[in-house]
Design an enzyme around this catalytic site. Structure first.
Site, short mmCIF file in Angstrom:
data_model
loop_
_atom_site.label_atom_id
_atom_site.label_comp_id
_atom_site.label_asym_id
_atom_site.label_seq_id
_atom_site.Cartn_x
_atom_site.Cartn_y
_atom_site.Cartn_z
N HIS A 130 -3.87 -17.57 48.62
CA HIS A 130 -2.67 -18.22 49.15
C HIS A 130 -2.71 -19.71 48.84
O HIS A 130 -3.77 -20.31 48.98
CB HIS A 130 -2.60 -18.03 50.67
CG HIS A 130 -1.44 -18.76 51.29
ND1 HIS A 130 -0.15 -18.31 51.20
CD2 HIS A 130 -1.39 -19.93 51.99
CE1 HIS A 130 0.65 -19.15 51.82
NE2 HIS A 130 -0.08 -20.15 52.31
N GLY A 149 0.83 -1.21 0.00
CA GLY A 149 0.00 0.00 0.00
C GLY A 149 0.86 1.25 0.00
O GLY A 149 1.91 1.29 0.64
P1 FAD Z 1 4.70 -4.96 12.50
O1 FAD Z 1 4.41 -6.09 13.38
O2 FAD Z 1 6.11 -4.75 12.07
O3 FAD Z 1 3.75 -5.13 11.24
C1 FAD Z 1 3.80 -4.25 10.15
C2 FAD Z 1 3.21 -4.94 8.95
O4 FAD Z 1 3.03 -3.98 7.93
C3 FAD Z 1 4.10 -6.04 8.38
O5 FAD Z 1 3.34 -7.20 8.23
C4 FAD Z 1 4.56 -5.46 7.04
O6 FAD Z 1 4.73 -6.47 6.05
C5 FAD Z 1 3.40 -4.57 6.68
N1 FAD Z 1 3.73 -3.46 5.78
C6 FAD Z 1 4.73 -2.59 5.90
N2 FAD Z 1 4.69 -1.68 4.90
C7 FAD Z 1 3.64 -2.03 4.12
C8 FAD Z 1 3.08 -1.49 2.93
N3 FAD Z 1 3.58 -0.40 2.34
N4 FAD Z 1 2.00 -2.10 2.41
C9 FAD Z 1 1.47 -3.21 3.00
N5 FAD Z 1 1.96 -3.77 4.12
C10 FAD Z 1 3.02 -3.17 4.68
N6 FAD Z 1 6.86 -6.92 21.45
C11 FAD Z 1 6.18 -7.24 22.57
O7 FAD Z 1 5.27 -6.51 22.97
N7 FAD Z 1 6.49 -8.38 23.29
C12 FAD Z 1 7.48 -9.21 22.91
O8 FAD Z 1 7.72 -10.22 23.57
C13 FAD Z 1 8.20 -8.90 21.73
N8 FAD Z 1 9.18 -9.73 21.31
C14 FAD Z 1 9.83 -9.45 20.14
C15 FAD Z 1 10.83 -10.32 19.71
C16 FAD Z 1 11.51 -10.07 18.53
C17 FAD Z 1 12.57 -11.03 18.08
C18 FAD Z 1 11.15 -8.92 17.75
C19 FAD Z 1 11.84 -8.64 16.45
C20 FAD Z 1 10.17 -8.05 18.17
C21 FAD Z 1 9.50 -8.29 19.37
N9 FAD Z 1 8.50 -7.43 19.85
C22 FAD Z 1 7.85 -7.73 21.01
C23 FAD Z 1 8.13 -6.20 19.13
C24 FAD Z 1 6.84 -6.38 18.32
O9 FAD Z 1 7.02 -7.45 17.44
C25 FAD Z 1 6.51 -5.10 17.57
O10 FAD Z 1 6.45 -4.03 18.49
C26 FAD Z 1 5.17 -5.21 16.86
O11 FAD Z 1 5.17 -6.26 15.93
C27 FAD Z 1 4.81 -3.90 16.16
O12 FAD Z 1 3.59 -4.04 15.54
P2 FAD Z 1 3.19 -3.17 14.26
O13 FAD Z 1 1.81 -3.61 13.88
O14 FAD Z 1 3.42 -1.73 14.53
O15 FAD Z 1 4.26 -3.56 13.13
#
Ligand code: FAD
Ligand code: AMP
Length: 478
Positions: free
Chosen positions: A451, A122
């Site tokens: 408890h 997008g």
């Molecule tokens: P994302 O999960 O990054 O999702 C974004 C989505 O948008 C992706 O699917 C991507 O493909 C899509 N996208 C991007 N640009 C476009 C576009 N132009 N068009 C269409 N689609 C697009 N957080 C916690 O709270 N607890 C945890 O235990 C934790 N553990 C983690 C462990 C690891 C190894 C990692 C890497 C992260 C961890 N996190 C954890 C962090 C957490 O994963 C992120 O904070 C969270 O996924 C953010 O969510 P989001 O929806 O903002 O983005």
């Protein structure tokens, strides 16, 4: 004629898919665009969290904790478990299956709630339009009353350690190591570095964590950082602070990692190197030149405290905007924004976002640290209760750590809670709820806790704020 939606969400991570489901539940005509595809070209939902983040990392942490228990701790209970072995490919397969089930589940939820899924990338155009470059090669421009950008984040790569197939890995590669490396290097002692280091240390790797900062976990309360560092060291993690990685050399199947510390230039040789130096907002190809959506100086999409960008009707949530990069923060922002679009006066409490590191014991916190309160000149009182004094923790052989509760000295209102403990990730919710309702330490003191439970440590920490904990000596001088 192009389709028109009330809401188009870009990204189906925990920010985007939750926003889309909530918007659809509220009766808004909703679409979600997701570009992630699997090896067969099929859309993958769930974003970083479900695919390469929270869930798979916890799957590996759980498997390896069980292995560690069987290997090291069963004998304390009188259980004989000879020839305990870890079949790493089976562990990875189990993790992959969990990811598959969960991401498939999101597709089902979209269907059940009537969310239209566009499989493709997008791009926000001017005039609240989204151009979708579909996976089949076609392009469609979709109109929307509102756009929610939830494009997430990607790992930061550093020039001294370029990713190298099978040897120098980012967090995604780190989740798919197929056999236990003898020597594992980790760059960055942040949440991801410590969790991944723990996974492989439990399976027998010699783990060296190189961290540029002099202070361990400077973002956490000092007591938590100190206890965490002590316990992780005991588990075999060699955490080197003030160690800035400056370069890497690959020779055969070995990586020489060069770094500088207080003593000068150093190097260490490892079999695999995980780069865990943070993540950055992902905005590549997301905004057309004339979309008008502004970024801040660090590359995040600029938003106000209700996730409004500078363009009316365009919102942004999750890792792509300021604040902690956490799945639950992204999801709650998604719910807030869907509610605002529907006409509610929704507001999120940014002072009450818990943070957790899923090592064992776990480390968890919410609210202000002692250091922050000191810097702000706030007068506070502290209650601390060790799990070593908890009957249930003793019964479970899980006595490392403590609960620390901080309350305002004058009003008694709870300002923060910080803990290290076997199930700290679950216990912290009690402090989050208390703080969300503006509770005092006395409110927790007057609450009946079952408890024997480890939750009693939260009760005792609240009592300790006034020197009234029962199961530790904490009487205050009168
Ligand atoms: P994302 O999960 O990054 O999702 C974004 C989505 O948008 C992706 O699917 C991507 O493909 C899509 N996208 C991007 N640009 C476009 C576009 N132009 N068009 C269409 N689609 C697009 N957080 C916690 O709270 N607890 C945890 O235990 C934790 N553990 C983690 C462990 C690891 C190894 C990692 C890497 C992260 C961890 N996190 C954890 C962090 C957490 O994963 C992120 O904070 C969270 O996924 C953010 O969510 P989001 O929806 O903002 O983005
Ligand atoms: P987080 O952002 O929580 O994932 O933590 C990443 C950590 O990596 C931070 O503590 C950084 O100080 C650390 N870091 C970043 N660059 C380097 C480097 N070149 N060498 C060692 N540590 C680094």
């Amino acid at each position: 004629m192009s389709q028109k939606f009330d809401v188009i969400v870009i990204g189906a991570g925990p920010g985007g898919y939750v926003a889309a489901i909530r918007a659809a539940q509220l009766g808004l005509k909703t679409a979600c665009v997701e570009k992630w595809v699997d090896g067969k070209g099929k859309a993958v939902l769930g974003g970083t969290c479900l695919n390469v983040g929270c869930i798979p990392s916890k799957a590996l942490l759980d498997s390896t904790h069980k292995y560690h228990m069987a290997h090291e701790e069963f004998k304390i209970h009188g259980i004989t478990a000879n020839d305990v072995a870890m079949d790493v490919p089976t562990m990875i397969k189990r993790k992959d299956q969990i990811v598959k089930n969960l991401t498939g589940g999101i597709a089902g939820l979209f269907k059940a709630n009537g969310v239209t899924l566009f499989e493709g990338a997008g791009k926000v155009l001017a005039g609240k339009k989204v151009e979708v470059s579909k996976n089949d090669g076609s392009t469609e421009v979709v109109d929307a009353e509102n756009i929610i950008i939830a494009a997430g984040s990607v790992p930061v790569n550093i020039p001294p350690a370029p990713l190298t197939e099978g040897l120098i890995l980012d967090n995604e590669g780190a989740l798919n190591i197929s056999e236990t490396p003898k020597r594992l290097g980790v760059i960055g002692a942040g949440v991801i570095g410590l969790e991944m280091g723990s996974v492989w240390a439990r399976l027998g790797s010699d783990v060296i964590v190189l961290e540029a900062m002099e202070e361990f976990m400077g973002f956490a309360d000092k007591d938590v950082a100190k206890e965490g560092q002590k316990l992780l060291k005991k588990q075999g993690l060699d955490i080197r602070l003030g160690a800035r990685v400056t370069g890497t050399d690959i020779s055969g199947q070995e990586v020489t990692v060069k770094y500088t510390d207080g003593k000068g230039d150093q190097e260490v040789v490892v079999d695999k190197l995980i780069v865990a130096v943070g993540r950055r907002p992902y905005t590549e190809g997301l905004l057309a030149g004339d979309s008008g959506v502004e970024l801040d100086e660090r590359g995040f999409i600029s938003v106000d405290n209700q996730c409004r960008t500078n363009v009316p009707g365009v919102f942004a949530i999750g890792d792509v905007v300021r604040g902690p990069m956490l799945a639950h923060k992204a999801s709650e922002e998604g719910i807030m924004v869907a509610d605002i679009i529907h006409g509610h006066k929704a507001q999120m409490n940014y002072d009450c976002i818990p943070g957790i590191i899923y090592t064992h014991p776990e480390m968890a916190w919410v609210g202000k640290t002692e250091q922050q309160l000191k810097a702000e000149g706030v007068k506070y009182k502290v209650g601390k209760f060790p799990f070593a004094a908890s009957g249930r923790a003793m019964a479970s052989q899980d006595t490392d750590g403590f609960v620390k509760l901080i309350a305002d000295e004058e009003t008694d209102r709870i300002l923060g809670c910080h803990m290290v403990g076997g199930v700290a990730s679950e216990l912290i919710a009690q402090a989050v709820i208390a703080m969300e309702f503006g509770s005092s330490a006395e409110d927790l003191q007057l609450t009946v806790f079952a408890h024997p439970t480890v939750s009693e440590a939260v009760h005792e920490a609240a009592l300790a704020v006034d020197g009234h904990a029962i199961h530790v000596a904490n009487r205050k001088k009168r």
